[in-house]
Every structure is written in C-alpha cells, then in structure tokens.
Scaffold this active site. Structure first.
Site, PDB file in Angstrom:
ATOM      1  N   ALA A 101       0.863  -1.189   0.000  1.00 31.38           N
ATOM      2  CA  ALA A 101       0.000   0.000   0.000  1.00 31.38           C
ATOM      3  C   ALA A 101       0.895   1.232   0.000  1.00 31.38           C
ATOM      4  O   ALA A 101       2.106   1.125   0.251  1.00 31.38           O
ATOM      5  CB  ALA A 101      -0.888   0.017   1.241  1.00 31.38           C
ATOM      6  N   LYS A 102       0.341   2.376  -0.277  1.00 31.10           N
ATOM      7  CA  LYS A 102       1.079   3.630  -0.133  1.00 31.10           C
ATOM      8  C   LYS A 102       0.062   4.739   0.025  1.00 31.10           C
ATOM      9  O   LYS A 102      -1.056   4.655  -0.493  1.00 31.10           O
ATOM     10  CB  LYS A 102       1.925   3.883  -1.382  1.00 31.10           C
ATOM     11  N   GLY A 103       0.444   5.784   0.740  1.00 31.70           N
ATOM     12  CA  GLY A 103      -0.452   6.922   0.908  1.00 31.70           C
ATOM     13  C   GLY A 103       0.317   8.202   0.786  1.00 31.70           C
ATOM     14  O   GLY A 103       1.549   8.204   0.766  1.00 31.70           O
TER      15      GLY A 103
END
Ligand code: GLU
Length: 411
Positions: A101-103
């Site tokens: 994931a990445k934000g």
C-alpha cells in the site's frame, strides 16, 4: 514516462517471463482499493487550507497491506498507485508477510507549521481509520513524514479503536517503535550494496561513491559508506551539491548541514551543479531522493559502474535499457531499499508479541533478510536469464501470484 506507466511496464515484462495467466496478471495489476480524501485544516493565521490525501491498497494476498505515507507537493493519484504496487513486490522480494500500500498528501510540509502538520495528519487519519488496521493496512513514514507523524496517526486511530501501537510502524521508541528502524532503510541499502559488490569480487572499502539526497535514507547511506571506508566524492540535496575527488568528510558535512540547514558554504569540498551529480565520475551511484531522476536524457552520460536504487523508481525504463547497454549494473529499488519495510515488520512483530529486541538483533536479522533476498533474486536471474530488476520483479510477482492462486477466487 510517468511512475505508474513505468511500474506497469516492469510488471508486465515480469508476468511474460513467468508465463503468468492473463487473468491472474490482470487481477494483480488492479489495486485492491483506492481511497481519495479531502483534508481541510485551519491554518495558524485562521485561514483555511485544503489538501488531497490518498491511500492506495494494492494487494493483500500475502498479508496486511504495508507502506509509507508521503507528504510532498508531487503526490498524486498515479504516483501513489505506482508506489503502492512497488510495495507489493517489495514485501514479497524480502519475504515479509505483507501486501503493498502507499499513501500521501499533496502538500509542501516545509511550508506548514508543526501544529498545522499535526492537524493535517489527524484529519487524514479520521478519514482513513476504518480502512487501516493492525491486520488490514499498516502505514509507516516516507518522504516528508517521520516518527512524530506516526505518533499522531497512532493517537488519532486509538481514539476510535483503543490503544493500537501495531497500526503504524516507524513510531518513536517511547510508543513501541523498534530500535534500528530510523536507520533501517539506509542500513538495508548498505547490506544490499555489500551483497552485490561481493558478487562482483569487490567491497565498499576503496570504491568511490556519489550520493543523491541527504534525507533520512541518504544521510544514513552516506554515514555507513564512510564508516566502511568508501570514498564519497559527491553528494547533493535540495540545497545544492558538493564534490571532492579526495573524499568528503561525511560526519563534518552532516554536522554542517545540521547547523546551517544547507550544503552551501561547506568548506570540505567544491560546490557543483546538483544535476551533474548523477553523471559524476564514480564507481557507485546511489540515488536516495525522488523518483524518475535517471531518464533517456542523462542515462547515456552516467559514468558509475553500479547504481543502487535507494529511492523508489529513480530509473525510467528507457534509461534502464540505455544503462544495461552500457554494462552498468542496476540494483533495483524493490530490493535495495527494502530494509525499511523489513524492520517495520520486526517492529510490528515486537508490538504483537509485546517483547522488545535489542538493536544488534534487529540489525543481524535485517542482514539475514537482505542476504537471502539477494540470493533469491540471483536465482531468478539465472532461471529467466534476465537483469537484476527483472530478477527482483519475477521473484516478487511469482510469490504474490502463488499466494493469490492458493487462496482462490470462490465467493
Ligand atoms: N516508506 C518505506 C518504503 O517505501 C517503508 C514502508 C514501511 O515500512 O511500511 O519502503
């Protein structure tokens, strides 16, 4: 080429080498979930400021999704998507039981006060809290964020779900952070570099290095290369660049930067054009800053024999082809910078077990994971007769595809 197009291209190439079923390929490419939120905060002067925040959860076949949160003006939907996908392959390459994931929030953190950053982090967490969790998705620091940011996320998340230190990693030690996490990405870069150089009958001691970026990763890489006898002939950061053919005294340079906030006026070398650093004469080039810095425009001029991708996606696929034709060996990001997420895994394990490791254990385990992964990549390179990048991609994609097929699709 934009980051997402480049990442998808590398993924498709790996899928072809693995003879992956086209339906599995499609399912691996599409993100599990994409979240986009509006974050409005009152500024210290009473005015309002609005920002857009993202979290892309790419894949969870191998475990909870995992990846950093970045505060940077260039954060956008495509970049976060690409970085989330890279996290899926990265966690699989080092074989930690996570997905990817990445934000990020599109903002300039240097233009915000500490209180404004805290408000922004808290509002972002309020909008995300139902979709992250210890067994769902575990954020960590990335560019423009740090242990303090994680402490705010932990506090905000805990208001809704009760005290949950394992919901984020890269926390302050006082809140359940792991010893060695701060240095982990840089230290992992060093273990990866040592594994690669040993494979070529070389070692850090005596080789010349050029390092782009002196943030958390770059400053640790510089410090550890210096400690091991590597001669750092050029370094750059956003304030400028310094060169010295006899080697830069890194502890003095870092002290100077700490005191003045900049590389300029450092008297242990000559200032140089920061863009020129990438094509500077050296044995090993280590980009530790933004993505997309090696392109078809400058790849032909690179003089290094080895490139260690401490940054995420620093090399365009077109540049990759040029570098490979020149015989330059590129150690890919999804392996080279995986030390951060590996020690994040150790932190999460320590939180769940309620047992703290000493720093020596953290560093020894990190070395084991990085060494095993290098050998796994080399095996894939032999099997598929491919570059280290494709060795790492086929290793990661194959592990995720296997997990996906074993879990199946029955509703
Ligand atoms: N932001 C780091 C990375 O890109 C660490 C991610 C993590 O620890 O979850 O790999």
């Amino acid at each position: 080429m934009n980051a997402l197009a480049a990442t998808n291209r590398n993924f498709r190439h790996a899928a072809r080498l693995l003879n992956l079923d086209s339906k599995v390929e499609k399912s691996l490419l599409i993100p599990f979930r994409e979240i986009k939120v509006e974050c409005t905060i009152p500024k210290d002067d009473g005015s309002l400021a609005s920002f857009v925040g993202f979290r892309v959860q790419h894949d969870n076949a191998r475990g909870p999704m995992k990846g950093g949160i970045r505060f940077h003006p260039e954060v956008d939907h495509d970049e976060v998507n690409a970085l989330a996908q890279l996290m899926t392959w990265k966690t699989a390459v080092v074989n930690v039981p996570y997905g990817g994931a990445k934000g990020g929030i599109g903002c300039a953190p240097k233009e915000l006060s500490l209180r404004e950053l805290e408000r922004l982090t808290r509002i972002f967490t309020q909008k995300l809290h139902d979709l992250i969790g210890v067994r769902t998705d575990v954020p960590a620091p990335d560019m423009g964020t740090n242990a303090q940011t994680m402490a705010w996320i932990l506090d905000e998340y805990s208001k809704f779900h009760g005290y949950s230190p394992a919901v984020v990693t890269g926390k302050p030690i006082e809140l359940g952070g792991s010893l060695g996490r701060e240095a982990a990405t840089g230290r992992g870069v060093i273990f990866a570099t040592e594994a690669l150089l040993a494979d070529h009958g070389k070692s850090i001691n005596g080789l010349t290095f050029a390092i782009q970026g002196l943030g958390n990763v770059g400053s640790w890489v510089a410090r550890l290369v210096h400690e091991r006898g590597g001669k750092i002939v050029a370094v750059s950061d956003i304030t400028g660049a310094v060169k010295n053919p006899n080697g830069i005294d890194i502890p003095s340079l870092l002290e100077h930067k700490e005191e003045t906030g900049s590389l300029s006026s450092f008297d242990g070398g000559d200032s140089m054009n920061a863009k020129e650093l990438l094509v500077h004469e050296c044995d090993v080039l280590i980009p530790c800053a933004l993505g997309g810095v090696l392109t078809r425009e400058n790849a032909g001029d690179v003089k290094a024999k080895f490139i260690i991708e401490a940054a995420n996606h620093p090399t365009d696929p077109e540049a990759d082809e040029i570098l490979s034709k020149k015989g330059i060996v590129v150690l890919p990001d999804i392996y080279a910078n995986a030390g951060g997420v590996t020690v994040s895994y150790f932190e999460w394990v320590q939180n769940i077990q309620g047992f703290m490791w000493d720093e020596e254990k953290v560093n020894n385990e990190l070395k084991k994971y990085m060494t095993v992964a290098f050998n796994d990549i080399k095996n894939m390179c032999q099997t598929h007769e491919c570059s280290l990048r494709m060795g790492a991609f086929t290793l990661g994609v194959n592990r995720v595809a296997r997990a996906t097929l074993l879990r199946g699709w029955e509703a």
